[in-house]
Design a protein around this motif. Sequence first.
Motif, PDB file in Angstrom:
ATOM      1  N   ASP A  51      25.782 -38.141 -12.518  1.00  0.00           N
ATOM      2  CA  ASP A  51      25.881 -37.130 -13.575  1.00  0.00           C
ATOM      3  C   ASP A  51      25.018 -37.496 -14.776  1.00  0.00           C
ATOM      4  N   ALA A  52      24.136 -38.494 -14.614  1.00  0.00           N
ATOM      5  CA  ALA A  52      23.217 -38.896 -15.672  1.00  0.00           C
ATOM      6  C   ALA A  52      21.840 -39.123 -15.060  1.00  0.00           C
ATOM      7  N   GLU A  53      20.820 -39.040 -15.883  1.00  0.00           N
ATOM      8  CA  GLU A  53      19.458 -39.271 -15.383  1.00  0.00           C
ATOM      9  C   GLU A  53      19.243 -40.756 -15.096  1.00  0.00           C
ATOM     10  N   PRO A  54      18.388 -41.058 -14.111  1.00  0.00           N
ATOM     11  CA  PRO A  54      17.537 -40.150 -13.362  1.00  0.00           C
ATOM     12  C   PRO A  54      18.180 -39.517 -12.121  1.00  0.00           C
ATOM     13  N   THR A  81       9.905 -39.143  -5.232  1.00  0.00           N
ATOM     14  CA  THR A  81      10.523 -39.096  -6.560  1.00  0.00           C
ATOM     15  C   THR A  81      11.267 -40.387  -6.850  1.00  0.00           C
ATOM     16  N   LEU A  82      12.044 -40.854  -5.902  1.00  0.00           N
ATOM     17  CA  LEU A  82      12.761 -42.114  -6.083  1.00  0.00           C
ATOM     18  C   LEU A  82      11.791 -43.252  -6.393  1.00  0.00           C
ATOM     19  N   TRP A  83      10.726 -43.350  -5.632  1.00  0.00           N
ATOM     20  CA  TRP A  83       9.767 -44.431  -5.853  1.00  0.00           C
ATOM     21  C   TRP A  83       9.096 -44.318  -7.216  1.00  0.00           C
ATOM     22  N   ARG A  84       8.734 -43.105  -7.598  1.00  0.00           N
ATOM     23  CA  ARG A  84       8.069 -42.901  -8.893  1.00  0.00           C
ATOM     24  C   ARG A  84       8.978 -43.300 -10.061  1.00  0.00           C
ATOM     25  N   LEU A  85      10.296 -43.096  -9.891  1.00  0.00           N
ATOM     26  CA  LEU A  85      11.237 -43.363 -10.973  1.00  0.00           C
ATOM     27  C   LEU A  85      11.915 -44.727 -10.853  1.00  0.00           C
ATOM     28  N   ARG A  86      11.390 -45.598 -10.006  1.00  0.00           N
ATOM     29  CA  ARG A  86      12.090 -46.850  -9.713  1.00  0.00           C
ATOM     30  C   ARG A  86      12.360 -47.687 -10.956  1.00  0.00           C
ATOM     31  N   ASP A  87      11.498 -47.636 -11.950  1.00  0.00           N
ATOM     32  CA  ASP A  87      11.713 -48.446 -13.153  1.00  0.00           C
ATOM     33  C   ASP A  87      12.673 -47.801 -14.145  1.00  0.00           C
TER      34      ASP A  87
END
Length: 493
Positions: free
Chosen positions: A202-205, A263-269
Motif C-alpha cells: 500500500d506504499a510506493e514503489p 519495472t522491478l529491476w528499474r526500481l531495485r534501489d
Amino acid sequence: MARILVGQLWHEGHSFNPVVTDRDEVSILRGDELLAQARQSQTAFSGIVREADRLGHTCVPVLGARARPGGPVAQDLFEEIVAEFVAAARKGDYDAICLELHGATISQDTVDTEGELLQRLREAVGPEMPISVALDLHAYLTERMVANATIITGYRTQPHADMVETGERAMALLDALLKGTPRPTGMVTFIPFLMRGSDETDAEPMRGICAQADEWRSQPGLVDLSIFNIHPFIDGPRAGQAVLAYDDGGDAGERASRALSETLWRLRDRFVETLPGVAEVLSRAGENSGLPYVLGDQGDRVLGAGPGDSVEIARVALEQFPRLAVALPVYDPEAVAAAQAAGAGATLRRAIGASVNPALHPLEAEWQVRRLGRARFVNKGPYMAGVEADFGDYAVLAAGALSVVVTSLVPNAHDPAFYDCVGLPLSSQRAVVARSANHYKLSFAGVAIPVTVDTAGMTAFRPQDLPFDKIRPVYPLDEVHWDFEGGFMRLPA
C-alpha cells in the motif's frame, strides 16, 4: 462435483538461523479436524476448503503442517510429511489436488522443499492430474515448483490481508480446469536483487507495481499473474524476485512478465527504507497518553524467521526509560527454567536473551518473577485469525517498569492476544513489542500505534551482514547485469 485432495505446509525458513524447527514446533492436523479448523480460521487453506464447499466439491484431507518461521525443518520430519502426501496421492479416488504451501519452507538438507514435494507428487500422479497451489507472496519460487504444478497463485498484499482470497482463487482456478478450461501456459521470470525494505503493497514503489499488475490481469488471454518478493533470508539459486504468469497460449503472459520484471529491476534501489530508532519511538510512547505503541522489531522478527532472542529493545527501555511500562517476548528456555525453579515472587539476577544470535548481547539485571504459565492462545486477527499459537512455557520477568516474557519456544508474537495470555494486556502498557515488521499492523490496528523500529539482528535488511553463497550473483551484493531474456523461462505445455 469433484473430490479434491487438499493439504497444507506452512513454514518460512532462514538459511542462517541455526535453531532447527523440530517436532515440538510443528502443529500437524489430519482428517476432519484439519477441515474443521480451516472452516473457522483465516488462512489460505481456509479459503481453499471454503471455496471447495461453496462449489460443491468434496475435500479429501491429507495433513496440515504449520510451524512458526525460523530455522530449517528437521530433515526426517520433512521427509515424513512428504511421504504422507505422496502415500495419500497414490491411493487415488480423487480428481485433483489443491495445496497451501508457504513456498519458503527449507529443511536441513533441502532448500527447495516445495519443489521437492511437488515433484514427488507429480511423479506419483502422472502428468495429467491438475495440481493447484496457493503461495505466500514471499515464496522462494523455483523452476521445479512451477514445472510440477498445473497452476500457482500468490498473495497480492503485504502485510498479507488476502490470504483467504488467495486460497479461494487457487480453488477457483482448479475448478475451471475441472470444468474443461484448457491447461494454461506457465512462465516465470527471475530478477536477481534483494529487497532492503519498502516492500508494503500500500506504499510506493510496490503500490504502483501492484496497480500495473492489476491492469495486466484485466487483459484478455491472461489467466493469472503473481509477483513474488522472495523471502530475503534464503540462500538458494535464483532467490531474489520473481514474476509468475499464466496465459492461454498467446503472448499475454510474456508481455505482462516483461513489463513487471523490467519495472522491478528499474526500481531495485527504491526498495530500501529508513526506520526510526528504538529510543525515538519509546520517547513518543512516553509522551502520548492515548493508545499504547507497538514496536515491530525489524532485526529479530520471528515472522521473518528470526530466532526471537533479541533484548535490544528491552535494553533501551531499561537503561533510558526505566519508568515506562514496556513489555516484550524473548526466546530463552534457560531463563524460563531458572524462573520456574525460583518460583513466582522470587528475585534472581541473570543475563537473558541473545542465546542464538552471536551478533547480539544478553541483558543482565535483577529480575522479579511475576508470573509463570503456558503461552498458548488463539490469534484474534485479522492476520491468522482463529489459528492457535503456542510459545511454550513462559515467565514474566520484571525489572522496574520493564516486563520481559521469556519463552521456551520461539515467540511468533504478532497479535495482542499474546499479551492478554501472559497477563500483560495492552491497557497496562505504554509500549509492547511484536516479533514482526509488517503483519502485526493488521492485528494491532485500532488498539495500538504501530511503528517498526531499526534494530540489529538476523532479519534486518542488511544482506551484506549475512554469508550468502548459493544465491550469488545478486544485487546489491554483486554487480549484476540483467535483462528480461536472460531471466525469462516459458514452461513446456
